[in-house]
Write a protein that holds these residues in place. Structure first.
Motif, PDB file in Angstrom:
ATOM      1  N   GLY A   7      -5.034 -16.325   7.644  1.00 50.37           N
ATOM      2  CA  GLY A   7      -4.119 -16.893   6.659  1.00 50.37           C
ATOM      3  C   GLY A   7      -3.190 -15.842   6.101  1.00 50.37           C
ATOM      4  N   LYS A   8      -2.475 -16.206   5.035  1.00 58.11           N
ATOM      5  CA  LYS A   8      -1.580 -15.276   4.352  1.00 58.11           C
ATOM      6  C   LYS A   8      -1.418 -15.720   2.914  1.00 58.11           C
ATOM      7  CE  LYS A   8       2.283 -17.596   6.724  1.00 58.11           C
ATOM      8  NZ  LYS A   8       3.464 -17.395   7.583  1.00 58.11           N
ATOM      9  N   ASP A   9      -0.302 -15.341   2.282  1.00 59.72           N
ATOM     10  CA  ASP A   9      -0.127 -15.600   0.849  1.00 59.72           C
ATOM     11  C   ASP A   9      -0.382 -17.044   0.453  1.00 59.72           C
ATOM     12  OD1 ASP A   9       0.969 -13.140   1.394  1.00 59.72           O
ATOM     13  OD2 ASP A   9       2.741 -13.416   0.156  1.00 59.72           O
ATOM     14  N   ASP A  10       0.040 -17.957   1.306  1.00 57.40           N
ATOM     15  CA  ASP A  10       0.134 -19.357   0.888  1.00 57.40           C
ATOM     16  C   ASP A  10      -0.930 -20.278   1.456  1.00 57.40           C
ATOM     17  OD1 ASP A  10       1.378 -18.910   3.435  1.00 57.40           O
ATOM     18  OD2 ASP A  10       2.155 -20.949   3.332  1.00 57.40           O
ATOM     19  N   CYS A  65      -6.453 -12.568   4.956  1.00 56.49           N
ATOM     20  CA  CYS A  65      -5.487 -11.528   4.622  1.00 56.49           C
ATOM     21  C   CYS A  65      -4.471 -12.028   3.602  1.00 56.49           C
ATOM     22  CB  CYS A  65      -4.754 -11.060   5.884  1.00 56.49           C
ATOM     23  SG  CYS A  65      -5.794 -10.233   7.090  1.00 56.49           S
ATOM     24  N   PHE A  66      -4.139 -11.159   2.648  1.00 55.26           N
ATOM     25  CA  PHE A  66      -3.045 -11.380   1.689  1.00 55.26           C
ATOM     26  C   PHE A  66      -3.285 -12.546   0.729  1.00 55.26           C
ATOM     27  CE2 PHE A  66      -1.109  -9.731   5.652  1.00 55.26           C
ATOM     28  CZ  PHE A  66      -0.658  -8.508   5.190  1.00 55.26           C
ATOM     29  N   SER A  67      -4.530 -13.002   0.577  1.00 58.06           N
ATOM     30  CA  SER A  67      -4.756 -14.171  -0.287  1.00 58.06           C
ATOM     31  C   SER A  67      -4.619 -13.834  -1.761  1.00 58.06           C
ATOM     32  CB  SER A  67      -6.144 -14.759  -0.023  1.00 58.06           C
ATOM     33  OG  SER A  67      -7.154 -13.800  -0.280  1.00 58.06           O
ATOM     34  N   GLY A  68      -4.696 -12.552  -2.122  1.00 63.04           N
ATOM     35  CA  GLY A  68      -4.621 -12.181  -3.535  1.00 63.04           C
ATOM     36  C   GLY A  68      -3.509 -11.199  -3.817  1.00 63.04           C
ATOM     37  N   ALA A  69      -2.331 -11.427  -3.237  1.00 65.13           N
ATOM     38  CA  ALA A  69      -1.209 -10.501  -3.421  1.00 65.13           C
ATOM     39  C   ALA A  69      -0.883 -10.324  -4.901  1.00 65.13           C
ATOM     40  CB  ALA A  69       0.012 -11.025  -2.678  1.00 65.13           C
ATOM     41  N   LEU A  70      -0.725  -9.079  -5.328  1.00 64.26           N
ATOM     42  CA  LEU A  70      -0.389  -8.793  -6.714  1.00 64.26           C
ATOM     43  C   LEU A  70       1.061  -9.157  -7.012  1.00 64.26           C
ATOM     44  CD1 LEU A  70      -2.106  -5.301  -7.127  1.00 64.26           C
ATOM     45  CD2 LEU A  70      -2.983  -7.539  -7.834  1.00 64.26           C
ATOM     46  N   ALA A  71       1.398  -9.155  -8.295  1.00 66.41           N
ATOM     47  CA  ALA A  71       2.761  -9.475  -8.710  1.00 66.41           C
ATOM     48  C   ALA A  71       3.747  -8.537  -8.020  1.00 66.41           C
ATOM     49  CB  ALA A  71       2.896  -9.361 -10.226  1.00 66.41           C
ATOM     50  N   THR A  97      -7.997 -11.206  -1.402  1.00 69.59           N
ATOM     51  CA  THR A  97      -7.679  -9.928  -0.765  1.00 69.59           C
ATOM     52  C   THR A  97      -6.279  -9.476  -1.135  1.00 69.59           C
ATOM     53  OG1 THR A  97      -6.897 -11.026   1.252  1.00 69.59           O
ATOM     54  CG2 THR A  97      -9.208 -10.406   1.177  1.00 69.59           C
ATOM     55  N   LEU A  98      -6.167  -8.180  -1.425  1.00 68.08           N
ATOM     56  CA  LEU A  98      -4.877  -7.618  -1.814  1.00 68.08           C
ATOM     57  C   LEU A  98      -3.919  -7.498  -0.639  1.00 68.08           C
ATOM     58  CD1 LEU A  98      -6.171  -4.710  -4.055  1.00 68.08           C
ATOM     59  CD2 LEU A  98      -4.946  -6.736  -4.858  1.00 68.08           C
ATOM     60  N   ASN A 133     -12.169  -0.824   6.697  1.00 70.94           N
ATOM     61  CA  ASN A 133     -11.015  -0.798   5.796  1.00 70.94           C
ATOM     62  C   ASN A 133     -11.350   0.138   4.636  1.00 70.94           C
ATOM     63  OD1 ASN A 133     -10.342  -4.370   6.178  1.00 70.94           O
ATOM     64  ND2 ASN A 133      -9.587  -2.640   7.364  1.00 70.94           N
ATOM     65  N   PRO A 134     -11.028   1.424   4.744  1.00 71.14           N
ATOM     66  CA  PRO A 134     -11.445   2.386   3.720  1.00 71.14           C
ATOM     67  C   PRO A 134     -10.544   2.373   2.490  1.00 71.14           C
ATOM     68  CG  PRO A 134     -10.238   3.529   5.425  1.00 71.14           C
ATOM     69  CD  PRO A 134     -10.336   2.076   5.870  1.00 71.14           C
ATOM     70  N   TYR A 135     -10.316   1.198   1.970  1.00 67.68           N
ATOM     71  CA  TYR A 135      -9.516   1.014   0.761  1.00 67.68           C
ATOM     72  C   TYR A 135      -9.981  -0.284   0.113  1.00 67.68           C
ATOM     73  CZ  TYR A 135      -7.102  -1.879   4.237  1.00 67.68           C
ATOM     74  OH  TYR A 135      -6.811  -2.782   5.239  1.00 67.68           O
ATOM     75  N   PRO A 136      -9.786  -0.452  -1.191  1.00 64.82           N
ATOM     76  CA  PRO A 136     -10.208  -1.701  -1.840  1.00 64.82           C
ATOM     77  C   PRO A 136      -9.366  -2.870  -1.349  1.00 64.82           C
ATOM     78  CG  PRO A 136      -9.880   0.053  -3.448  1.00 64.82           C
ATOM     79  CD  PRO A 136      -9.281   0.530  -2.159  1.00 64.82           C
ATOM     80  N   ALA A 137      -9.968  -3.746  -0.552  1.00 62.66           N
ATOM     81  CA  ALA A 137      -9.245  -4.899  -0.015  1.00 62.66           C
ATOM     82  C   ALA A 137      -9.440  -6.130  -0.889  1.00 62.66           C
ATOM     83  CB  ALA A 137      -9.703  -5.188   1.415  1.00 62.66           C
ATOM     84  N   PHE A 138     -10.647  -6.300  -1.430  1.00 66.19           N
ATOM     85  CA  PHE A 138     -10.945  -7.475  -2.250  1.00 66.19           C
ATOM     86  C   PHE A 138     -10.714  -7.169  -3.725  1.00 66.19           C
ATOM     87  CE2 PHE A 138     -13.434  -8.384   1.556  1.00 66.19           C
ATOM     88  CZ  PHE A 138     -13.182  -9.724   1.753  1.00 66.19           C
TER      89      PHE A 138
END
Length: 471
Positions: A7-10, A65-71, A97-98, A133-138
């Motif tokens: 998925g993605k943003d939407d 992927c991209f389900s929790g994109a920040l502002a 997820t960011l 994924n060595p970064y905060p994804a969730f």
């Protein structure tokens, strides 16, 4: 309740069904959106759309992927963001997820375990995901997880400490860059280590393919006339012995024959004998160059060629090194991190991945492969032409094969199909392409993937852009 899919943003794809982010809120003027924003309906059956706000669950996990994109990070108008839609519903806690995320069954199990304790499910899932994924994804929005057992205190400091664990040092910075290299590469002006001047294949670069008389035939370095045998052999093993390619892959017989030749001519009675080494290395170089072209033609004509799946296939069988913050930002202006993925077994080739919080994995490459820089507009109208400039930096002198792969759902054509460029090591080789968008191309967010092939090393970038309605 946890939903896991592409998925993605939407939206989040659930086979015939779709978890949908569209809300009744008014659209922001001038903001891009998915095809439904332009009155074109949904790509999936309308009667199988599930509004995220309609899920009756205390805790909701959107594992795509991209389900929790920040502002400011989202591709679309906030009206269509699945995280905001989920927060409009009954859920007290939403985990999303960011950016790009490779979460799978281990992360799902980590969430199931985390629900037994009060605290942050996102922290537990990020810790489990750290090896790939060595970064905060969730990220977790709303309340802390209520838990099924007795609650325990959970401090912000604890969350910070656990999240910081994702950036623990395991690979020193200088292990990503070859001596004397600038460590720069990327797309749209971004730079990342690990390609032409970047991550080294362990001891691979300490092996010399130099004949016994010291004439230098077969030596490594920028001006080397032949591909280094150790690196070439490792890439052949990754293609042939890792399971990446099926038994019926059309180029498998030629790849196997080359691998056998490399193994045969690696014997010291050939490699250390000038009269034998020169012709042997020249024959290997000629066949490698021919296979580079054959692979590039397949990429240009078959968007689903299995070799192009190497970032995911090798990544799932690798462990990630320490992310390195890059000096040059992504094309979108946000910071980048790059890290090397080490194969868990010898048949899995080492790769380098570069990630942007907004755009996801914007670059993937075999270690020691060609650098790519891509310049292209961020949007174009249906029926128009998108002009793309690809700049490539080769690790050694030779021919580069450059092209662009389009997703199947983008109605467009690339011209030319392929460009071959004679490159000088360390200098930028220049190639131009056009993406002719069909008049009926659906307005929405897309990406295209420029690629380069040299010495069986593959570099692939991902460039996001938006197709707007025809004027």
């Amino acid at each position: 309740m946890l939903f896991h899919g592409n998925g993605k943003d939407d939206q989040l794809n659930l086979g015939q069904f779709t978890l949908c982010g569209a809300s009744p809120a008014a659209a922001a003027p001038g903001m891009p959106g998915p095809r439904c924003a332009y009155g074109l309906g949904c790509t999936k059956p309308q009667d199988k759309l599930i509004p995220a706000r309609g899920i009756r669950a205390a805790e909701l996990v959107l594992a795509n992927c991209f389900s929790g994109a920040l502002a400011g990070h989202a591709m679309y108008d906030p009206k269509y963001l699945i995280l905001l839609n989920a927060l409009d519903g009954p859920a007290q806690t939403v985990v999303a997820t960011l950016t790009a995320c490779d979460g799978q069954r281990p992360e799902n199990l980590a969430w199931l375990t985390a629900t037994a304790d009060a605290g942050s499910a996102a922290v537990a899932m990020n810790r489990q995901l750290h090896d790939i994924n060595p970064y905060p994804a969730f990220v977790q929005a709303g309340l802390q997880s209520s838990g099924l057992g007795p609650s325990r205190p959970h401090s912000p400091a604890d969350t910070h400490t656990r999240t910081a664990d994702a950036f623990e040092s395991s690979v020193p910075l200088n292990s990503l860059n070859s001596p004397g290299s600038s460590g720069s590469s990327g797309i749209s002006g971004l730079s990342f280590p690990g390609t032409a001047g970047g991550a080294r294949e362990g001891s691979a670069d300490t092996h010399e393919d130099v004949p016994g008389d010291g004439t230098g035939n077969g030596e490594e370095g920028a001006a080397a006339p032949y591909p280094p045998l150790h690196r070439l052999g490792a890439r052949l093993s990754g293609l042939l012995d890792s399971g990446l390619l099926g038994p019926d892959y059309p180029l498998r017989p030629r790849l196997r024959a080359l691998a056998d030749t490399v193994l045969r001519d690696a014997v010291r009675t050939v490699a250390r004998s000038a009269p034998d080494a020169g012709p042997a290395l020249a024959a290997i170089a000629a066949e490698t160059k021919s296979l580079d072209l054959a692979l590039a033609h397949r990429f240009a004509k078959h968007h689903d060629d299995p070799v192009l799946a190497f970032p995911t296939y090798f990544g799932e069988r690798s462990t990630a090194g320490t992310p390195v913050a890059l000096d040059t930002p992504c094309a979108c202006g946000r910071p980048l991190r790059s890290y090397r993925r080490h194969g868990r077994v010898p048949a899995i080739a080492d790769t380098v991945q570069t990630v942007c919080a907004r755009c996801g994995d914007v670059a993937n490459a075999h270690t020691g492969a060609v650098e790519l820089r891509v310049k292209a507009p961020a949007e174009a109208a249906a029926g128009s032409t998108l002009h793309v400039v690809v700049e490539a930096v080769a690790p050694r002198d030779g021919t580069l094969n450059l092209g662009i792969v389009l997703p199947l759902y983008l109605d467009a054509r690339v011209g030319p199909v392929l460009r071959r460029v004679d490159a000088v090591a360390g200098r930028r080789a220049h190639a131009e392409f056009t993406l002719d968008l069909a008049p009926r191309a659906t307005p929405q967010a897309y990406y295209f993937c420029p690629f380069a092939v040299q010495d069986l090393g593959v570099s692939v970038s991902r460039v996001h852009f938006t197709v707007l309605p025809r004027p």
